[in-house]
Design a protein around this motif. Sequence first.
Motif, PDB file in Angstrom:
ATOM      1  N   ALA A 103       0.807  -1.220   0.000  1.00 30.14           N
ATOM      2  CA  ALA A 103       0.000   0.000   0.000  1.00 30.14           C
ATOM      3  C   ALA A 103       0.839   1.269   0.000  1.00 30.14           C
ATOM      4  N   LEU A 104       2.123   1.161   0.299  1.00 28.71           N
ATOM      5  CA  LEU A 104       2.968   2.342   0.355  1.00 28.71           C
ATOM      6  C   LEU A 104       3.189   2.958  -1.025  1.00 28.71           C
ATOM      7  N   VAL A 109       8.418   2.925  -1.201  1.00 28.47           N
ATOM      8  CA  VAL A 109       9.203   1.706  -0.994  1.00 28.47           C
ATOM      9  C   VAL A 109      10.647   1.918  -1.461  1.00 28.47           C
ATOM     10  N   ALA A 110      10.804   2.557  -2.626  1.00 29.03           N
ATOM     11  CA  ALA A 110      12.150   2.825  -3.144  1.00 29.03           C
ATOM     12  C   ALA A 110      12.918   3.760  -2.216  1.00 29.03           C
ATOM     13  N   VAL A 116      17.750   2.856   3.775  1.00 28.56           N
ATOM     14  CA  VAL A 116      18.408   1.824   4.575  1.00 28.56           C
ATOM     15  C   VAL A 116      19.775   1.470   3.985  1.00 28.56           C
ATOM     16  N   ALA A 117      19.803   1.200   2.681  1.00 36.07           N
ATOM     17  CA  ALA A 117      21.066   0.822   2.037  1.00 36.07           C
ATOM     18  C   ALA A 117      22.090   1.950   2.105  1.00 36.07           C
ATOM     19  N   GLY A 346       9.767  16.340  -4.723  1.00 33.25           N
ATOM     20  CA  GLY A 346       8.518  15.799  -5.239  1.00 33.25           C
ATOM     21  C   GLY A 346       8.626  14.407  -5.794  1.00 33.25           C
ATOM     22  N   LEU A 347       9.625  13.642  -5.361  1.00 30.69           N
ATOM     23  CA  LEU A 347       9.832  12.312  -5.887  1.00 30.69           C
ATOM     24  C   LEU A 347       8.950  11.260  -5.213  1.00 30.69           C
ATOM     25  N   VAL A 348       8.304  11.606  -4.109  1.00 31.21           N
ATOM     26  CA  VAL A 348       7.356  10.686  -3.440  1.00 31.21           C
ATOM     27  C   VAL A 348       6.068  11.453  -3.115  1.00 31.21           C
TER      28      VAL A 348
END
Length: 348
Positions: A103-104, A109-110, A116-117, A346-348
Amino acid sequence: MAETTERPAGPGAGLMPRLRSRARSLFPGLLIAATVAMAARFLSLHHGAPVMLLALLLGMAFNFLTEEAEGRCVAGIEFASRTLLRLGVALLGLGITVQQIAALGTGVVALTVAGVAGTIAMSLLLSRLVGRRARFALLTGGAVAICGASAALAISSVLPQGPTKERDTVFTVIGVTALSTVAMVAYPLVAAGLGLNDLQAGIFLGATIHDVAQVVGAGYSISQEAGDTATVVKLMRVALLVPVVVGLSLVFASRRDGAGRTPLPIPFFVLGFCALVALGSTGLVPEAVRQTVLEASRWCLVIAIAALGMKTSLKKLKDVGRSAVVVICGLTVALAVGVLAVIEAGLV
C-alpha cells in the motif's frame, strides 16, 4: 525369591531431570532481568521516558551480578540477553503484513530501501574514516537505518563475538534511543517549518526516526493521517531487518563456527520472523491474538535489554570514544536531510 528385572531407561528418561536442572540454573538471572524490565515499564508508563533506555540503564546498575563467572544469575542473564532477544525479534513479524508494504507505493518503498542501504553504506565509510571497525559500522548503521534498538539487538545477535561487541551494542542502543527521543520532539517542528502536508510529514517521520514508539508519538502528534502514514513507512523499514540480518548471517557464518560444521545460514529467529509476516498477511490471525503476541515481543525485548545492561560496565562504556558519537549523530542527520531532499523534490 522372585527376581526383579530393571527396565531399560527410555531415550527420554533423563529429559525431565535435565530440564528441571536447566530451569533452576536460569531462574535467578531471568527473575532479576524480568524484575528490572517491569520496573522500567512502570517508570516509562508513569514518566514517559523510553522503556528500552530505562531497562538498559537500570540493568547496568546490576552489573555486579555478572562479574563473577560462576555467579547464580549469570546463566539466566546470558539466556535473556541472547535467546529472549531472538524470540522477541521473531515475534515482531506478526506486526507487519505484505498488504501494508504494497500500500505504500513504489516511490515510498524505493525511498525506504534506498535510505536503509545508503545509511549502512555511509556508516561503513564514515566509520572507516574515524578508525572504527566494520562490525561497529554495521551495528550503528543498521540501527539508524532500520528500527533503532530492536535492529541493534538483532544485528548484534548475528555478528561474531568480540571483546567490544557488547559494549558497542549498548552504546548503539543508548545512542539511537536518545536521538529518537530528540527526533520525536524536533522532527514534527521541522515538518511544520518546511510546510509539509500530513502525508509528506508522515513519510518523513516514518523514514527517519529510529524507534517505532517515537515514530508513533511524533506522527500522531501531527494528525491521524500523518500518524498512520508514519507507522506504515516505519514498518516497511522494520521489514528490511530480514534481508539485512540474513545477509550478515551469510557473511559471518563461517566465522561463527570454527569447528568445521556448516551452520544454518539463516538464523531460526529470522525464519520465524518471516513465517509470522506471512501468517499475519493471511488475515486469519484474530486481532486479540496479534496484540498479545506483539506485547509478548515487547516484553522479551525489554527483558533482553535489561540483561544486556547487566552485562555492561559503565567504566568500559566510556572507552567507546568520541568517534562513535560522531558516527551515530552523523548518520542520523544525513538520513533526515536525504529524506527531506527527496520529499522536497517531489519524488514521493
